[in-house]
Write an enzyme that holds these catalytic residues in place. Structure first.
Site, PDB file in Angstrom:
ATOM      1  N   GLU A   1       1.565  -0.408  -4.874  1.00  0.00           N
ATOM      2  CA  GLU A   1       0.582   0.614  -5.244  1.00  0.00           C
ATOM      3  C   GLU A   1       1.210   1.991  -5.221  1.00  0.00           C
ATOM      4  OE1 GLU A   1      -3.424   2.904  -3.860  1.00  0.00           O
ATOM      5  OE2 GLU A   1      -1.678   2.642  -2.579  1.00  0.00           O
TER       6      GLU A   1
ATOM      7  N   ASP B   1       0.801  -1.221   0.000  1.00  0.00           N
ATOM      8  CA  ASP B   1       0.000   0.000   0.000  1.00  0.00           C
ATOM      9  C   ASP B   1       0.842   1.284   0.000  1.00  0.00           C
ATOM     10  OD1 ASP B   1      -2.811   1.138   0.641  1.00  0.00           O
ATOM     11  OD2 ASP B   1      -1.581   2.067   2.201  1.00  0.00           O
TER      12      ASP B   1
HETATM   13  C1  NOJ Z   1      -4.269   3.280  -0.556  1.00  0.00           C
HETATM   14  C2  NOJ Z   1      -5.447   2.395  -0.261  1.00  0.00           C
HETATM   15  O1  NOJ Z   1      -5.835   1.720  -1.419  1.00  0.00           O
HETATM   16  C3  NOJ Z   1      -6.516   3.292   0.306  1.00  0.00           C
HETATM   17  O2  NOJ Z   1      -7.750   2.641   0.381  1.00  0.00           O
HETATM   18  C4  NOJ Z   1      -6.049   3.798   1.650  1.00  0.00           C
HETATM   19  O3  NOJ Z   1      -6.996   4.708   2.162  1.00  0.00           O
HETATM   20  C5  NOJ Z   1      -4.704   4.495   1.528  1.00  0.00           C
HETATM   21  N1  NOJ Z   1      -3.771   3.800   0.697  1.00  0.00           N
HETATM   22  C6  NOJ Z   1      -4.073   4.660   2.882  1.00  0.00           C
HETATM   23  O4  NOJ Z   1      -3.645   3.413   3.371  1.00  0.00           O
END
Ligand code: NOJ
Ligand code: MG
Length: 557
Positions: free
Chosen positions: A284, A216
């Site tokens: 991500e 993430d």
């Molecule tokens: C990306 C995640 O996909 C999202 O849902 C989240 O709020 C943020 N990162 C913070 O972790």
């Protein structure tokens, strides 16, 4: 020889990520088993046969860790356990073994940039500057005082509220940084103990048997070590975007050690004994798009990490305008470059996820159907967000039901997180409880797994056909990609080839019909247009309806 081959994973086993189809499950919204209106792990287990039938190769689960749910699990209070809302570690082990029985890989979400403020590391860190965890978070002294009032160290903003990313803590007389919610303090990645602790988390889950990770918010892992202000964004328009967009985030995100740190994580996947079963990690990070070449931005990840076991999400299906010209150029240049890096390099495509408006709501049903043909015939790893295979759309959430902390001043991300639609029954078969954590789409009786399974030409049957063809074809999973027909403004075509097996995908992105002349004869095996059936003869050209996409199979040479 025989003994050797027993010890080594089979070739296809080694490369399960390449060519695979991965289904993203948002655990709160997939299936509730205990009637509390929130999805859970036993619920997921009960639906594995559906995923098997869909022929996906794996699932990615958004967070299920103990969490106060300030950001619905992306605020992790314990990286090595399960929130009681979702079940227990025993339930998770059962999920793993049931998924593996069905040949379904399990990828879990790792949230390395921040924890919950209820994580024991943070509680300790906050308590005192002498604590063992003192340096595990990003603590800073105030820039000064206005009267008795401390002034935050710099102008950085948090992504959710669009307010200062710094929160004052009396006990330490210091600020901590939160790039997201105030209850999600950023970990200090320049501290090697923090990095080691997160690596231990990966090892914990690999010991249990997980096959991979989705990592993430990686762009936040390295920041300006001098913590200078972010520059003001001269193009900020309050009508579009949030107050977060007031600044250009050139100092608060995407500093070069992002890749160094990710490389350290990817190295854990090939440590002994984990390397006995192949693992894969997808990061991500929405790449910078202003004045930068997106391909070179993606390449930084491929060069930075061990690209045998790790790759960045390719978010072009979310970010790139849906234009034939743009897409052709991207596919040609990107896959041209990737193939020069080696045959094992993976491109994990996601056209939707739990942070983005649903594909149908972005483009309308016709184009969403055409996009499914594009998506599922691209090279690499293809991520399907739960419900997209039914053509689920954003659900507008009445104010009093809004849950997302990111909904400050906007609609947030609840609309794309509503319960999965299984049937016409109570709560669409998602739960026995009518009070589901988010409301259901009003049209779930027409769009659900049960109805669409029986309906010729439904979204679900289109997805099923596409996944099934992909699974049966070396060309679609592992083949090269060549962009065809560079002249038309609205037609995009590319072929996929492996040895003598060859397919061509053609999309008409125009609202008018278009004739496409084949470069080589072939049968149309799939069309996205309602009512258009596969052809039995080899054709030389085809009249595409507005927004129709087709898949052509060429006879083997
Ligand atoms: C990306 C995640 O996909 C999202 O849902 C989240 O709020 C943020 N990162 C913070 O972790
Ligand atoms: Mg439940």
């Amino acid at each position: 020889m025989k003994r050797l081959s027993l010890r080594r994973p089979a070739k296809n086993q080694q490369k399960w990520a390449q060519g695979s189809v991965i289904y993203q499950i948002y655990p709160r919204s997939f299936q509730d088993s205990d009637g509390d209106g929130v999805g859970d792990i036993q619920g997921i287990i009960s639906r594995l046969d559906y995923l098997k039938e869909l022929k996906v190769n794996g699932v990615w689960l958004s967070p299920f860790y103990p969490s106060p749910m300030a950001d619905f699990g992306y605020d992790v209070a314990d990286y090595c356990d399960i929130d009681p809302l979702f079940g227990t570690l025993e339930d998770f082990k059962q999920l793993l073994s049931e998924a593996h029985k069905r040949d379904i890989k399990v990828i879990i979400d790792i949230v390395p940039n921040h924890t919950s403020d209820e994580h024991k590391w943070f509680k300790e860190s906050k308590r005192s500057r002498e604590s063992k965890y003192s340096d595990w978070y990003v603590w800073k002294d105030p820039k000064g005082y206005r009267g008795d009032k401390p002034i935050p160290p710099n102008n950085w903003l948090d992504l959710f509220a669009g307010q200062s990313a710094w929160e004052w803590v009396e006990e330490r007389q210091q600020y901590y940084l939160h790039s997201f919610h105030v209850r999600q303090p950023d970990l200090n990645w320049s501290n090697p103990s923090v990095r080691e602790a997160i690596k231990e988390v990966l090892r914990f889950w690999m010991r249990l048997g997980v096959d991979g990770f989705r990592v993430d918010a990686v762009i936040f892992l390295d920041k300006d070590p001098q913590f200078r202000d972010d520059p003001i964004n001269p193009h900020y328009n309050p009508k579009h975007g949030t107050t977060y967009d007031k600044l250009i985030h050139s100092n608060s995100v995407y500093w070069p050690k992002v890749y160094t740190y990710l490389n350290e994580l990817s190295a854990v996947l090939i440590e002994k004994p984990f390397n006995r079963q192949p693992k894969f990690m997808v990061t991500e990070g929405y790449v910078q798009r202003d004045n930068t070449d997106v391909i070179s931005e993606y390449l930084k990840y491929y060069h930075g990490m061990n690209s045998q076991v790790a790759a960045p999400f390719i978010f072009e299906g979310i970010e790139r305008p849906l234009s034939a010209r743009d897409w052709r150029a991207f596919l040609r240049d990107f896959h041209g470059t990737l193939s020069s890096l080696g045959p094992d390099v993976v491109s994990p495509y996601a056209f939707g996820n739990h942070d983005q408006s649903r594909i149908v709501s972005r483009y309308g049903a016709e184009r969403a159907r055409a996009l499914s043909v594009l998506m599922l015939t691209l090279p690499g790893m293809i991520f399907i967000y739960y419900g997209d295979e039914l053509g689920m759309h954003d659900v507008s959430i009445p104010k009093e039901f809004i849950k997302d902390p990111g909904a400050v001043g906007g609609k947030g991300r609840d609309p794309e997180r509503t319960p999965m639609q299984w049937s016409e029954n109570t709560a669409a078969g998602f739960s026995d409880n009518e009070n589901t954590w988010l409301p259901l789409a009003h049209d779930f009786k027409a769009h659900n797994v049960e109805v669409e399974s029986k309906q010729e030409g439904s979204f679900l049957n289109l997805y099923k056909q596409l996944i099934s063809i992909r699974q049966s074809s070396m060309a679609l999973r592992l083949g090269t990609l060549r962009v065809e027909g560079e002249t038309d403004d609205h037609i995009m075509a590319y072929s996929r080839q492996y040895n003598t097996e060859r397919y061509t995908t053609v999309l008409n992105l125009d609202d008018k019909p278009k004739v496409y002349d084949f470069t080589e004869s072939g049968k149309v095996v799939i069309s996205s247009a309602l009512g258009n059936k596969p052809t039995t003869d080899n054709l030389h050209s085809y009249r595409l309806k507005p927004y129709e996409a087709i898949l052509i199979k060429h006879p083997n040479n």
